[in-house]
Design an enzyme around this catalytic site. Structure first.
Site: not given
Ligand code: LMR
Length: 386
Positions: A206, A204, A239, A123
């Protein structure tokens, strides 16, 4: 004074969000930012969230401050959902991003010269937050573009090079951006490596509940928690409770060190004082009430199976159109995202010629795709030559 400020690099996910908003085409398709949509294209407020909020409005008697690390009942309820009965220190945070941020601040406080290992790819905000905090990063290989699966031998080889006191970011489930997760024997091997290297895992988490179910999705984390003496978990409720804008997150720390809880409280005080309470309280009320909890779980299960159905439908549609099984990996991936094996030109053509918005590295939010759009996307993928 501010004349010295430099333009900031754009976050590619958020930049795509605004480009989508500005596109006037009525049939455009947003597969960018990670937001779940139902068959009608809505991101609903979950039923249990609505019930809990109604009760909260009715019964809440004060908006006075909670504790610096949030309401302990929230940490208790969510911490036990995530870690079972292991004792933990905790800090409520604004969303999963806040939890990642506080995790990295804690690492920096404990060991200013620690290196943070990130999966390649990961990410983008992991990299950005570490850079902002002045934490050195290295990457470990993770994804095999040929198979669409985890490149485990390379990952293990790279993590063998972690130094004692380094931190290693792992995705608990539904790896963002690849959708490719570790199998349980691989979690065991990684746990052993990190324990031997005396490296600190930061998980992480999420997307708990988006891969195979609440218990199965925490299984890798539990393997780690049994194997290593210290561990951080950054939990997001954006989420799985659909509480995106209410910013509900929790940082959990497994450690015997006596100063961890106090350090987490001090870091919250320094960063934003008290974490937001509304969404956290809603989560705690849902988890502590058997009826609301069962309803939340049922809706979460429906979301997960909906995503799986879309994945299978897309893989089938692409098999038909491409006459090959090259996209078969889409059906086996977990969670919202998968990476399309596409060039940046192909991604640009998807956007320009077909109004389909996918992140520049090819990350596609499968959870944003409505069933009716599956054939449209499959046609477009084949048309741009992916
Ligand atoms: C994403 O990766 O699209 C989500 O986790 C939203 C974000 O904050 O980037």
């Amino acid at each position: 004074m501010f004349g010295s400020l430099k333009p900031q690099p754009e976050d590619k996910i958020l930049a795509l969000m605004s480009a989508f908003r500005d596109d006037p085409r009525g049939d455009k398709i947003d597969l960018g930012v990670g937001v779940y949509r139902d068959a009608q294209g809505r991101t609903p407020v979950m039923r249990a969230v609505k019930s809990a909020e109604r009760q909260l409005v009715e019964n809440q008697t004060t908006k006075s401050y909670t504790g610096l690390t949030g309401d302990p009942a929230f940490a208790d309820a969510l911490g036990h959902l995530v870690l079972g009965n292991a004792p933990f220190s905790h800090a409520a945070t604004p969303g999963g991003t806040g939890a990642v941020h506080q995790a990295l601040q804690l690492v920096r406080m404990a060991k200013p010269d620690a290196t943070l290992w990130l999966s390649e790819p990961t990410w983008p905000n992991h990299t950005a937050i570490a850079a902002h905090l002045g934490i050195r990063t290295r990457t470990y290989r993770y994804y095999d573009t040929d198979t669409g699966g985890v490149w485990f031998s390379a990952m293990a080889e790279d993590l063998e090079r972690a130094a004692p006191g380094d931190a290693v970011m792992l995705h608990g489930c539904c790896h963002n951006p690849t959708g490719a997760d570790l199998a349980l024997p691989q979690w065991r091997e990684i746990a052993e490596i990190l324990d031997q290297r005396r490296a600190l895992p930061i998980v992480d988490l999420a997307y708990l509940g988006f891969a195979e179910g609440l218990d199965a999705d925490a299984a890798g984390l539990h393997i780690l928690a049994e194997a290593v003496p210290e561990l951080l978990v950054a939990v997001s409720c954006s989420k799985n409770f659909g509480l995106y804008r209410d910013r509900v997150g929790l940082l959990l720390a497994l450690s015997d060190a006596p100063a961890v809880q106090g350090s987490l409280a001090a870091l919250n005080r320094l960063t934003y004082s008290f974490p937001p309470d509304h969404g956290a309280r809603v989560v705690q009320m849902i988890l502590d009430d058997p009826e609301m909890r069962a309803d939340w779980q049922a809706e979460l299960d429906d979301m997960r199976t909906g995503m799986q159905t879309t994945r299978h439908a897309l893989a089938d549609a692409l098999r038909e159109r491409s006459g090959s099984d090259r996209f078969g990996f889409l059906a086996g991936h977990h969670g919202m995202f998968s990476l399309l094996p596409a060039t940046s030109e192909q991604i640009a053509r998807l956007r320009e010629d077909h109004g389909i918005y996918v992140v520049g590295d090819g990350r596609m939010n499968v959870a944003g795709l409505r069933p009716a759009e599956v054939p449209v996307l499959a046609d477009a993928i084949v048309a741009v030559g992916i």
